[in-house]
Design a protein around this motif. Sequence first.
Motif, PDB file in Angstrom:
ATOM      1  N   ILE A 330     117.883 -50.813  28.464  1.00 58.72           N
ATOM      2  CA  ILE A 330     117.477 -51.457  27.212  1.00 58.72           C
ATOM      3  C   ILE A 330     117.146 -52.911  27.528  1.00 58.72           C
ATOM      4  O   ILE A 330     117.771 -53.503  28.417  1.00 58.72           O
ATOM      5  CB  ILE A 330     118.624 -51.379  26.179  1.00 58.72           C
ATOM      6  CG1 ILE A 330     119.043 -49.919  25.979  1.00 58.72           C
ATOM      7  CG2 ILE A 330     118.214 -52.005  24.834  1.00 58.72           C
ATOM      8  CD1 ILE A 330     120.326 -49.734  25.203  1.00 58.72           C
ATOM      9  N   GLY A 331     116.169 -53.487  26.803  1.00 59.22           N
ATOM     10  CA  GLY A 331     115.899 -54.902  27.032  1.00 59.22           C
ATOM     11  C   GLY A 331     114.513 -55.320  26.602  1.00 59.22           C
ATOM     12  O   GLY A 331     113.849 -54.624  25.832  1.00 59.22           O
ATOM     13  N   ASN A 332     114.115 -56.466  27.140  1.00 62.41           N
ATOM     14  CA  ASN A 332     112.835 -57.081  26.778  1.00 62.41           C
ATOM     15  C   ASN A 332     111.689 -56.308  27.458  1.00 62.41           C
ATOM     16  O   ASN A 332     111.544 -56.352  28.682  1.00 62.41           O
ATOM     17  CB  ASN A 332     112.856 -58.544  27.239  1.00 62.41           C
ATOM     18  CG  ASN A 332     111.590 -59.290  26.890  1.00 62.41           C
ATOM     19  OD1 ASN A 332     110.491 -58.742  26.954  1.00 62.41           O
ATOM     20  ND2 ASN A 332     111.742 -60.542  26.522  1.00 62.41           N
ATOM     21  N   VAL A 339     112.199 -50.759  30.897  1.00 64.25           N
ATOM     22  CA  VAL A 339     113.245 -50.388  29.916  1.00 64.25           C
ATOM     23  C   VAL A 339     112.836 -49.139  29.132  1.00 64.25           C
ATOM     24  O   VAL A 339     111.654 -48.849  28.949  1.00 64.25           O
ATOM     25  CB  VAL A 339     113.585 -51.537  28.923  1.00 64.25           C
ATOM     26  CG1 VAL A 339     114.143 -52.743  29.676  1.00 64.25           C
ATOM     27  CG2 VAL A 339     112.396 -51.924  28.065  1.00 64.25           C
ATOM     28  N   ASP A 340     113.857 -48.408  28.657  1.00 66.74           N
ATOM     29  CA  ASP A 340     113.600 -47.211  27.842  1.00 66.74           C
ATOM     30  C   ASP A 340     113.304 -47.589  26.396  1.00 66.74           C
ATOM     31  O   ASP A 340     112.536 -46.915  25.721  1.00 66.74           O
ATOM     32  CB  ASP A 340     114.804 -46.263  27.888  1.00 66.74           C
ATOM     33  CG  ASP A 340     114.984 -45.683  29.275  1.00 66.74           C
ATOM     34  OD1 ASP A 340     114.043 -45.028  29.745  1.00 66.74           O
ATOM     35  OD2 ASP A 340     116.048 -45.905  29.894  1.00 66.74           O
ATOM     36  N   TYR A 341     113.991 -48.608  25.912  1.00 76.21           N
ATOM     37  CA  TYR A 341     113.613 -49.122  24.597  1.00 76.21           C
ATOM     38  C   TYR A 341     113.931 -50.598  24.459  1.00 76.21           C
ATOM     39  O   TYR A 341     114.759 -51.143  25.199  1.00 76.21           O
ATOM     40  CB  TYR A 341     114.177 -48.271  23.454  1.00 76.21           C
ATOM     41  CG  TYR A 341     115.651 -48.355  23.135  1.00 76.21           C
ATOM     42  CD1 TYR A 341     116.156 -49.348  22.311  1.00 76.21           C
ATOM     43  CD2 TYR A 341     116.529 -47.382  23.605  1.00 76.21           C
ATOM     44  CE1 TYR A 341     117.499 -49.395  21.977  1.00 76.21           C
ATOM     45  CE2 TYR A 341     117.877 -47.410  23.269  1.00 76.21           C
ATOM     46  CZ  TYR A 341     118.361 -48.423  22.456  1.00 76.21           C
ATOM     47  OH  TYR A 341     119.690 -48.463  22.123  1.00 76.21           O
ATOM     48  N   GLY A 342     113.254 -51.226  23.504  1.00 74.38           N
ATOM     49  CA  GLY A 342     113.380 -52.659  23.294  1.00 74.38           C
ATOM     50  C   GLY A 342     114.186 -52.979  22.045  1.00 74.38           C
ATOM     51  O   GLY A 342     115.132 -52.267  21.684  1.00 74.38           O
ATOM     52  N   PRO A 343     113.811 -54.043  21.354  1.00 70.87           N
ATOM     53  CA  PRO A 343     114.593 -54.512  20.209  1.00 70.87           C
ATOM     54  C   PRO A 343     114.273 -53.734  18.938  1.00 70.87           C
ATOM     55  O   PRO A 343     113.334 -52.953  18.900  1.00 70.87           O
ATOM     56  CB  PRO A 343     114.096 -55.943  20.051  1.00 70.87           C
ATOM     57  CG  PRO A 343     112.650 -55.846  20.465  1.00 70.87           C
ATOM     58  CD  PRO A 343     112.609 -54.863  21.586  1.00 70.87           C
ATOM     59  N   ILE A 374     123.722 -55.532  20.598  1.00 65.90           N
ATOM     60  CA  ILE A 374     124.052 -55.847  21.990  1.00 65.90           C
ATOM     61  C   ILE A 374     124.059 -57.366  22.105  1.00 65.90           C
ATOM     62  O   ILE A 374     123.056 -58.024  21.844  1.00 65.90           O
ATOM     63  CB  ILE A 374     122.995 -55.249  22.946  1.00 65.90           C
ATOM     64  CG1 ILE A 374     122.986 -53.718  22.830  1.00 65.90           C
ATOM     65  CG2 ILE A 374     123.264 -55.698  24.371  1.00 65.90           C
ATOM     66  CD1 ILE A 374     121.824 -53.047  23.560  1.00 65.90           C
ATOM     67  N   ASP A 375     125.223 -57.923  22.431  1.00 68.00           N
ATOM     68  CA  ASP A 375     125.299 -59.367  22.633  1.00 68.00           C
ATOM     69  C   ASP A 375     126.434 -59.660  23.618  1.00 68.00           C
ATOM     70  O   ASP A 375     126.975 -58.738  24.240  1.00 68.00           O
ATOM     71  CB  ASP A 375     125.476 -60.106  21.295  1.00 68.00           C
ATOM     72  CG  ASP A 375     126.694 -59.635  20.524  1.00 68.00           C
ATOM     73  OD1 ASP A 375     127.583 -59.026  21.143  1.00 68.00           O
ATOM     74  OD2 ASP A 375     126.751 -59.878  19.307  1.00 68.00           O
ATOM     75  N   TYR A 392     118.746 -56.463  19.587  1.00 72.19           N
ATOM     76  CA  TYR A 392     118.845 -55.254  20.406  1.00 72.19           C
ATOM     77  C   TYR A 392     120.085 -54.480  19.982  1.00 72.19           C
ATOM     78  O   TYR A 392     121.140 -55.070  19.747  1.00 72.19           O
ATOM     79  CB  TYR A 392     118.975 -55.640  21.877  1.00 72.19           C
ATOM     80  CG  TYR A 392     117.766 -56.354  22.432  1.00 72.19           C
ATOM     81  CD1 TYR A 392     116.692 -55.637  22.941  1.00 72.19           C
ATOM     82  CD2 TYR A 392     117.696 -57.755  22.449  1.00 72.19           C
ATOM     83  CE1 TYR A 392     115.579 -56.292  23.459  1.00 72.19           C
ATOM     84  CE2 TYR A 392     116.596 -58.409  22.966  1.00 72.19           C
ATOM     85  CZ  TYR A 392     115.543 -57.673  23.468  1.00 72.19           C
ATOM     86  OH  TYR A 392     114.447 -58.323  23.977  1.00 72.19           O
ATOM     87  N   CYS A 393     119.959 -53.171  19.889  1.00 75.33           N
ATOM     88  CA  CYS A 393     121.098 -52.376  19.406  1.00 75.33           C
ATOM     89  C   CYS A 393     121.539 -51.315  20.401  1.00 75.33           C
ATOM     90  O   CYS A 393     120.721 -50.751  21.146  1.00 75.33           O
ATOM     91  CB  CYS A 393     120.726 -51.717  18.074  1.00 75.33           C
ATOM     92  SG  CYS A 393     120.691 -52.928  16.746  1.00 75.33           S
ATOM     93  N   TRP A 394     122.826 -51.049  20.360  1.00 76.44           N
ATOM     94  CA  TRP A 394     123.439 -50.019  21.195  1.00 76.44           C
ATOM     95  C   TRP A 394     122.869 -48.636  20.858  1.00 76.44           C
ATOM     96  O   TRP A 394     122.711 -48.302  19.682  1.00 76.44           O
ATOM     97  CB  TRP A 394     124.942 -49.960  20.914  1.00 76.44           C
ATOM     98  CG  TRP A 394     125.762 -50.879  21.737  1.00 76.44           C
ATOM     99  CD1 TRP A 394     125.749 -52.238  21.698  1.00 76.44           C
ATOM    100  CD2 TRP A 394     126.716 -50.496  22.723  1.00 76.44           C
ATOM    101  NE1 TRP A 394     126.657 -52.736  22.589  1.00 76.44           N
ATOM    102  CE2 TRP A 394     127.267 -51.678  23.239  1.00 76.44           C
ATOM    103  CE3 TRP A 394     127.174 -49.280  23.215  1.00 76.44           C
ATOM    104  CZ2 TRP A 394     128.241 -51.680  24.237  1.00 76.44           C
ATOM    105  CZ3 TRP A 394     128.147 -49.283  24.203  1.00 76.44           C
ATOM    106  CH2 TRP A 394     128.667 -50.476  24.713  1.00 76.44           C
TER     107      TRP A 394
END
Length: 536
Positions: A330-332, A339-343, A374-375, A392-394
């Motif tokens: 996950i990320g930018n 990444v598989d997914y973003g925000p 996610i933080d 960004y979420c879990w």
Amino acid sequence: MKLLDNGECNNLYGKTIEIKNLIADQECAASDGKTFESRNPSDQRDLVATVPIATQHDVDRALDAAKDAFQQWREVPAPVRAGVIARLGELLAANKETLAFIITREMGKTKKEALGSVQEAIDTARFFQAEGRRLYGQTVPSEMRQKELSTYRKPKGVVGVITPANFPIAVPSWKLIPAILCGNTAVWKPAPDSPAVAYLFGKLWQAAGLPAGVLNIVYGFGRPTGQYLLDAVDAGKVQKISFTGSTAVGRLVGEVCGRNLIIPSLELGGKNPLIVLDDADVDQAVEGALWATYGTGGQRCTSCGNIILQRKIYAPFKSRFLAAMEKLKIGNPILHPEVDYGPMISKSFYERFLEHYQTGSKEGAKLLMGKGRIDANNPWPNFHGDAEQGYYCWPTLWEKVKPPMQLALEEVFGPTTNLIEVADVDAAIQVANAPNYGLSSAIYTSNRQAIYQFKRTIEAGMSSINNSTTGAEAHLPFGGVKGSGNGMRESGIWVIEAYTYWHAINDDLSESLQLAQMDTEYLATQQEVDFAALLP
Ligand code: NAD
């Protein structure tokens, strides 16, 4: 096009785009000068665009431009109109990488998915450039001599188009390309979270040679700008509304269109089931369910809302799915394309996503994975980028869920799904049909009888056999039933019904008044037939 200095983000993401409304081929600021900022959801420091908030005056001007342009555009032969669509397709293809980059920058889907979204618009243009030579009517035999009957497709007039941010070029292309090909003109209000790709799409239409006023674009939020477009239905200035978005707003659109006897196109939310039966290939099902749930961070209308598992496969599926979740990157998505997914698309989507944790715990569901944002306090081990800069979420997973729990019935629109255990295929389909949605659906099994039963009894506009709930092709009808839509369809030949009406012609060459049903030469003599004697 005017580009503005974007400070420290110039080199990372590019400059800020100054967007203006497009009215009668002119770029115009809002009549009161008001604007809003569209920021990169992966990195809030990046100002993607400054955007006008269209006023009532602006929307009215756009509608007037569309009305004026309709008189000429409807007379342009359909194959010539299709020439503009052909050129648009070429321009989309030539600018695919840039458009995809802007999509990722302003709404956060991965590059691979963004390229796919642009490809969907290209495919749509390619399909409809040919359809311009095929807007067939029919010749129909008459009851009477010396009389010809025929049908023609006619455009409806001014179409109001309202679209969401999650497919910011594919969904608008599904509407604008066939509407304009059929001879209509349009006023389009794109989503406030994806104005930049809308602006570039408008530029490509202009470059393709679309005459002034055929496509007008007004920017802003649902209220007030979108509402002005709906008010125009009551004022008789719009002959068709094509809306994609939430079921709640879709109902408002349906109400205003209903009282004006207009059939809108409504493509709405989903709570899409994915059934896995005992005989399924577990790895294949896990792969499909993972993509269906967490692709685009679960922000697709066709994202998987419930994974319905037959008893024996429940435990092996659950353990492999959780293991696969842990590997999600996950990320930018701009700085880390792997990444598989973003925000989440925006703060408001993030806030709505958080609410589902309360719903789930209040209802007694068991949270298997997921901690909201996610933080620094809730780090995701496989995160790439600076989590503090975006929403960004879990990846989230629940079990001990079943109807009528809200978690099992309502769309969440984020990276979450539920595991629901059932005894057999009958129970699986019952759970799948429980929500008041019916957009997409999927089943994993090799049992032909079960597949047949699923195809016959699932309440959905679209189904996949041994594939995920997501995915569309430009020449297959797209849409849902129940709370997912009003039965109209996007894509392929089916969407043409949405943007044309049938005109029936009676051409009488007899030089006398012939009356249907009355002056008709029905066969005069009939004879009785008695076959009784043939039987022993
Ligand atoms: P939304 O309904 O809040 O907004 C969609 C569009 O409508 C936006 O442009 C918005 O500005 C506008 N809008 C909002 N309120 C309005 C009002 N009162 N009057 C006029 N316009 C108004 O939807 P969203 O939350 O932004 O998008 C996500 C939803 O869209 C989900 O439910 C998703 O499933 C659905 N969706 C459906 C499809 C489909 O094809 N079925 C495709 C994509 C998304």
